[in-house]
Design an enzyme around this catalytic site. Sequence first.
Site, PDB file in Angstrom:
ATOM      1  N   GLU A 116       0.849  -1.202   0.000  1.00 15.37           N
ATOM      2  CA  GLU A 116       0.000   0.000   0.000  1.00 15.37           C
ATOM      3  C   GLU A 116       0.876   1.240   0.000  1.00 15.37           C
ATOM      4  O   GLU A 116       2.039   1.175   0.406  1.00 15.37           O
ATOM      5  CB  GLU A 116      -0.913   0.004   1.230  1.00 15.37           C
ATOM      6  CG  GLU A 116      -0.147   0.073   2.536  1.00 15.37           C
ATOM      7  CD  GLU A 116      -0.967  -0.410   3.734  1.00 15.37           C
ATOM      8  OE1 GLU A 116      -1.786   0.366   4.207  1.00 15.37           O
ATOM      9  OE2 GLU A 116      -0.778  -1.566   4.149  1.00 15.37           O
ATOM     10  N   LYS A 118       2.476   4.718   1.260  1.00 16.65           N
ATOM     11  CA  LYS A 118       2.706   5.272   2.596  1.00 16.65           C
ATOM     12  C   LYS A 118       2.318   6.743   2.597  1.00 16.65           C
ATOM     13  O   LYS A 118       3.008   7.589   2.036  1.00 16.65           O
ATOM     14  CB  LYS A 118       4.171   5.119   3.000  1.00 16.65           C
ATOM     15  CG  LYS A 118       4.434   5.640   4.401  1.00 16.65           C
ATOM     16  CD  LYS A 118       5.800   5.230   4.902  1.00 16.65           C
ATOM     17  CE  LYS A 118       5.974   5.611   6.356  1.00 16.65           C
ATOM     18  NZ  LYS A 118       5.831   7.050   6.610  1.00 16.65           N
ATOM     19  N   ASP A 120       1.652  10.493   3.768  1.00 17.82           N
ATOM     20  CA  ASP A 120       2.385  11.425   4.599  1.00 17.82           C
ATOM     21  C   ASP A 120       1.385  12.235   5.412  1.00 17.82           C
ATOM     22  O   ASP A 120       1.054  13.363   5.072  1.00 17.82           O
ATOM     23  CB  ASP A 120       3.236  12.332   3.702  1.00 17.82           C
ATOM     24  CG  ASP A 120       4.418  12.892   4.455  1.00 17.82           C
ATOM     25  OD1 ASP A 120       4.610  12.502   5.628  1.00 17.82           O
ATOM     26  OD2 ASP A 120       5.139  13.710   3.877  1.00 17.82           O
ATOM     27  N   TYR A 226      -7.468   7.068   5.666  1.00 19.24           N
ATOM     28  CA  TYR A 226      -7.400   5.696   5.169  1.00 19.24           C
ATOM     29  C   TYR A 226      -7.002   4.788   6.332  1.00 19.24           C
ATOM     30  O   TYR A 226      -6.113   5.141   7.104  1.00 19.24           O
ATOM     31  CB  TYR A 226      -6.340   5.563   4.059  1.00 19.24           C
ATOM     32  CG  TYR A 226      -6.818   5.962   2.685  1.00 19.24           C
ATOM     33  CD1 TYR A 226      -8.007   5.457   2.162  1.00 19.24           C
ATOM     34  CD2 TYR A 226      -6.055   6.826   1.894  1.00 19.24           C
ATOM     35  CE1 TYR A 226      -8.428   5.815   0.891  1.00 19.24           C
ATOM     36  CE2 TYR A 226      -6.474   7.188   0.616  1.00 19.24           C
ATOM     37  CZ  TYR A 226      -7.660   6.674   0.130  1.00 19.24           C
ATOM     38  OH  TYR A 226      -8.072   7.012  -1.128  1.00 19.24           O
ATOM     39  N   LYS A 317      11.043   3.775   1.253  1.00 16.81           N
ATOM     40  CA  LYS A 317      10.845   5.212   1.077  1.00 16.81           C
ATOM     41  C   LYS A 317      11.287   5.661  -0.320  1.00 16.81           C
ATOM     42  O   LYS A 317      12.227   5.114  -0.891  1.00 16.81           O
ATOM     43  CB  LYS A 317      11.657   5.992   2.125  1.00 16.81           C
ATOM     44  CG  LYS A 317      11.310   5.639   3.562  1.00 16.81           C
ATOM     45  CD  LYS A 317       9.948   6.159   3.967  1.00 16.81           C
ATOM     46  CE  LYS A 317       9.999   7.589   4.506  1.00 16.81           C
ATOM     47  NZ  LYS A 317      10.596   7.695   5.823  1.00 16.81           N
ATOM     48  N   CYS A 411      18.860  44.687 -20.607  1.00 21.52           N
ATOM     49  CA  CYS A 411      19.053  43.280 -20.945  1.00 21.52           C
ATOM     50  C   CYS A 411      20.516  42.893 -20.743  1.00 21.52           C
ATOM     51  O   CYS A 411      21.408  43.561 -21.262  1.00 21.52           O
ATOM     52  CB  CYS A 411      18.651  43.025 -22.395  1.00 21.52           C
ATOM     53  SG  CYS A 411      19.036  41.350 -22.951  1.00 21.52           S
ATOM     54  N   CYS A 414      22.036  42.215 -24.443  1.00 24.33           N
ATOM     55  CA  CYS A 414      22.169  43.198 -25.528  1.00 24.33           C
ATOM     56  C   CYS A 414      22.018  44.630 -25.037  1.00 24.33           C
ATOM     57  O   CYS A 414      22.060  45.566 -25.832  1.00 24.33           O
ATOM     58  CB  CYS A 414      21.155  42.913 -26.634  1.00 24.33           C
ATOM     59  SG  CYS A 414      19.460  43.315 -26.168  1.00 24.33           S
ATOM     60  N   CYS A 429      13.092  41.812 -22.497  1.00 22.46           N
ATOM     61  CA  CYS A 429      14.082  42.596 -23.212  1.00 22.46           C
ATOM     62  C   CYS A 429      13.381  43.179 -24.439  1.00 22.46           C
ATOM     63  O   CYS A 429      12.665  42.484 -25.152  1.00 22.46           O
ATOM     64  CB  CYS A 429      15.234  41.686 -23.641  1.00 22.46           C
ATOM     65  SG  CYS A 429      16.199  42.337 -25.013  1.00 22.46           S
ATOM     66  N   CYS A 435      18.693  41.322 -30.205  1.00 19.91           N
ATOM     67  CA  CYS A 435      19.262  40.656 -29.022  1.00 19.91           C
ATOM     68  C   CYS A 435      19.761  39.264 -29.394  1.00 19.91           C
ATOM     69  O   CYS A 435      18.992  38.420 -29.842  1.00 19.91           O
ATOM     70  CB  CYS A 435      18.201  40.560 -27.933  1.00 19.91           C
ATOM     71  SG  CYS A 435      18.780  39.712 -26.453  1.00 19.91           S
TER      72      CYS A 435
END
Length: 671
Positions: A116, A118, A120, A226, A317, A411, A414, A429, A435
Site C-alpha cells: 500500500e 505510505k 504522509d 485511510y 521510502k 538586458c 544586448c 528585453c 538581441c
Amino acid sequence: MTIPVAELNRAAELREQINLHNYRYYVLDDPQVPDSEYDRLMRELQTLESKYPTLITPESPTQRVGAQPLEGFGEVHHRVPMLSLDNAFSDQEMIEFDRRVRDRLGTEGLVHYMAEPKLDGLAISLRYEKGVLVQAATRGDGSQGEDVTQNVRTIASVPLLLMGNDWPDLLEVRGEIYMPLAGFNQLNMLAQANGDKGFANPRNAAAGSLRQLDSRITAQRPLAMYCYGFGEIAGGPLAETQSDSIQRLANWGLRISPEMRVVEGVEGCLDYYRQIGERRAALDYDIDGVVFKVDSLKQQQSLGFVSRAPRWAIAQKFPAQEEMTRLLAIDIQVGRTGALTPVARLEPVSVAGVTVTNATLHNEDEIKRKDIRVGDTVIIRRAGDVIPQVVRSIPTQRPLDAEPFQMPDHCPECDSDVIRDESEAVARCSGGLFCPAQRREAIKHFAARRAMDIEGLGDKLVDQLVTQDLIRTPADLYQLELTVLEKLERMGMKSAENLLKALEKSKQTTFGRFLFALGIREVGETTANSLANYYGSLDAIMQADAEALQQVPDVGPIVAEHVVTFFRQPHNLEVIQALLDSGISWAPIDVPDAASQTLSGKTFVITGTLSVPREEIKQRLVMRGAKVTGSVSKKTDYLVAGEEAGSKRTKAEGLGITILDETQLDALLDE
Ligand code: D41
C-alpha cells in the site's frame, strides 16, 4: 417528553439514509444522490432533533459539525501499542528485508505481502464500541497519545457508526489522517487571500487542523482518512490475513486505500514500488513511500517485533526530494520572446539522486514574495523530472550583507531596455532580434525535435553559431557550408556532414511543424496544427485578420493578435521567404469544406473491439468535424461500441447516450 413512534422511526430512517449517502460520497467516492437531496434529508433530521432533543445521540450524522472548544487534549493510553515502521532506502534493503523474513519463517517459498502507499499524514487510532466511535487518539510516542475525538468526529470519511452487525464489540482501527492535495491548495489559496501565510505542506496542514482545540475549525478543514491496521479487538483477529482483515473493515464502512494489493515475493514488492512511484504525481495525496506487510497473520505473529517496530512490515521510502544548499547567484536568462527569467545558481547538491546546480525562480514577484537573496541558504525541491525549484530561504542563516533581489533594467545580453507590462508578471528585453539571446533561442526552437527536427543541431552548437555570427536567423542554417562547420569546436568532418544531411532532411516537413517552428508567441504545437489544418496554406493564414483567426479551434483573441502581429513584421516575412527559397516544403493539406462537416459539434467515444483500427475510425469522425474523447460523460453524444464493450457501454446506457454499432456508424458517416 415522549416521542411519537412515527417520528422516532422517521429519525432512525433518516440517519440510516444519511449515513449511507455519506458512505457513498466520502468513502466510496461514488455518490448516489445529488447534494440537494442529501441536504434535504439532513435538514429534516435536524428539525426532528431540535423538536425532540432527547433524539440526539453522539453518533447522529448531525453531530459532526464540531463541539465547544477544549482547554487541552486528554491523554490516551494505547493498550496495544502503535508501532513504528522500519525503513528501506533501496531495492537492496528490500531484498535483505525479504531474506530476513524468509529466514525467520524458515521458508524458501515466496512470501505474500500486502502492499500500500505510505501516506504522509498522521497516524490515528479509532476505537469503536458496539459499532459506535467512542474515541480517536493520536499516536504520540506509540503508547501514549492525545485524545482528539471531537476533531476526528468532524471528518466525513470516518464513520461514527459502523455498518452491518458482525463487528466485534470492541474494535480499534489504525490509519492515517491526511489532507487531499486539492483541499490543501484551496485552503492555502483562501489563507493567502486573507493575508495569512498558509501551511508549508499538506502534512503540516493536517497536523495543524487536527491539533485545534476548537473542533469547529477542524470541521472546516478538508481532512480524510485511510485505515491500514488494528489495535485491540475483542475476540481476536478478524481473519487469517492482513488483506482479508482490511476487507472486513471496508465492509463496515471504514475507508481503505484503493491502491492496496497483495503481491508475491520481493519481486512483487519492487514492481509495486516502481508502479506507484510512476503514478505518484497523479495521486490526490502526498506519499513518501510504500509499505509492505507480511499478509499471513500467523506469519506476522511468528515474526513478532523488535523494540517498537514489527519484523513483518517495512516502508520502502522514495528518495528525499528536498535538500538545502546555498544560493550563489541569480542569473538572468533571456528567452525566445525576450522574457527574462531569473535562474538560481546553487552550490551543487544531490536531490533524489540527481546533482542540482540550477533551479528556476520563475519571476521577480516570486523572488520578492519569498524574499530570496543571493547568499541565502535555500531549500530546493525536485519533483519527478520537472525543473528543480527554490522552495524558500532560511532567513536565520542569511549573511548580514545579503541584499534584496532587483531585476536589471537593461538586458544582460544586448543592453536594450527591459520593459514590464503592468498586467504581466514577466519582464522582457525590448531588443527583439537585435538581441543575440533571442536569436539564439529562436533558432534552438526552430531546430527542436517537435519543430523542424534537425538532428545533431544541439543547444551548444547553436550558441557557437550565433556567437560567431555565422547565422542570424533560422534561414541562415540552410546556407551553412561544410568548410565552415568542420572548423567549429567539437565538430569533425563526419559530424559536419551529418549535420548538413540532417538539415537537408528537415526541409521535407509538415505545415504544422513549420508553423510551430516559426516561434509565434503563444502558438504551441496544438495551435500550430489547428491553424495548419484550418487554413491549409501559409497565404491563407497571412491574409486572415484577428477576427477570422478566432474561428480556429483553440485560438482566442490573444493568440490571434500574436499571429497577426507576427506576419506583419517585414523581417519575419523575409525569413519565411528565405526558408521557402531554400527548399522547405510540406505535403498539401486538404481543407475540409463546410458541407462535409456533418458531425460538427458532436462528441464521440469509441470502445470495445472493432473490425478496423480505432485510430482510423477516429480519423473519419474528425474529418466530419466530430470530437472524439476518451471517457463517457453527459457531454457525449454517441458511443461507438464494438465487441466486449465494458464499463463505458454500461455508463453510456445509464446516461441514455445513443450507442452505435459499426454498421450504424457507417450509415451516419455516409449521411
Ligand atoms: O500510510 C502510512 N503512513 C502507514 C503507516 C501505513 N500505510 N501502514 C502503516 N502500518 C503500520 C504498522 C505495520 C505498524 C501497523 C503505518 C504505520 N504502522 C505507522 N504510521 C506511523 C507510525 C507507524
